[in-house]
Scaffold this motif. Sequence first.
Motif, mmCIF file in Angstrom:
data_model
loop_
_atom_site.group_PDB
_atom_site.id
_atom_site.type_symbol
_atom_site.label_atom_id
_atom_site.label_comp_id
_atom_site.label_asym_id
_atom_site.label_seq_id
_atom_site.Cartn_x
_atom_site.Cartn_y
_atom_site.Cartn_z
ATOM 1 N N CYS A 56 0.893 -1.128 0.025
ATOM 2 C CA CYS A 56 0.132 0.044 -0.022
ATOM 3 C C CYS A 56 0.701 1.296 -0.031
ATOM 4 O O CYS A 56 1.869 1.418 0.644
ATOM 5 N N CYS A 59 0.097 3.517 3.686
ATOM 6 C CA CYS A 59 0.532 2.773 5.091
ATOM 7 C C CYS A 59 1.547 1.533 4.865
ATOM 8 O O CYS A 59 1.863 1.140 5.961
ATOM 9 N N ASN A 61 1.132 -1.548 4.345
ATOM 10 C CA ASN A 61 0.339 -2.525 4.431
ATOM 11 C C ASN A 61 0.463 -3.644 3.214
ATOM 12 O O ASN A 61 0.738 -2.920 2.010
ATOM 13 N N CYS A 70 -4.655 0.262 0.257
ATOM 14 C CA CYS A 70 -5.376 -0.920 0.803
ATOM 15 C C CYS A 70 -6.458 -0.698 1.286
ATOM 16 O O CYS A 70 -6.943 0.473 1.476
ATOM 17 N N CYS A 73 -6.876 1.802 4.342
ATOM 18 C CA CYS A 73 -6.761 3.071 3.951
ATOM 19 C C CYS A 73 -7.916 3.643 3.266
ATOM 20 O O CYS A 73 -8.211 4.863 3.177
HETATM 21 ZN ZN LIG Z 1 -2.839 1.165 3.506
#
Ligand SMILES: [Zn+2]
Length: 199
Positions: A56, A59, A61, A70, A73
């Motif tokens: 992502c 973030c 992730n 993601c 988010c």
């Molecule tokens: Zn994210």
Amino acid sequence: MESEKLLNDLSQQFTNIPGVGQKNALKYAYWLATHKEVALNIKESLENIISRVRICKKCFNITTNTDEICNICKDTERDRTTICVLESTENLLEIETASVYNGLYFILGGLFSPIYGIETAIKRIDYLVSRVKEENIKEIILVISSTTEGDLTAQYIKDKLKNSDVKLSRISSGIPVGANINYIDRKTLIEAFSKRTLL
Ligand SMILES: [Zn+2]
């Protein structure tokens, strides 16, 4: 011998994974060489991961979304003024499974460490600081192990945020010194979130 060279090449790849030493790497390589079916399944899984899993952009992730943002988010139901800063994606999965938190996340991908260096963490912290300013973030919660590396990283984040109004807290209460948060149970995690210390 050619076979030895092939096995050494494979075991060398395993040693690139943090926490895997030479001895275990060689053991895995020999085991896979004699268990072709498992090796083929691993090959298939790795191909899927390489082609479909992305990081992502906001973030860090993992996600399979093609726009590289993601689902967390994107989720407008979550508290978008709080960011929980974590060492790794495994920590995120654990907190999500325990349902103890409903804000956004930010994965550091490593702490300040003499072994793994500090570059990834520094770059990401710079990006985190820019997000705090641009997205009107009100609170940052650090979930970072109580180790020397964790303390150095937390201090660096604190210094970088000193000119902003963001509330900075760290979860440490209830987490034994040096403990990896992957091994902490849900009850301890709930308590830790509610008793976070202001930095
Ligand atoms: Zn994210």
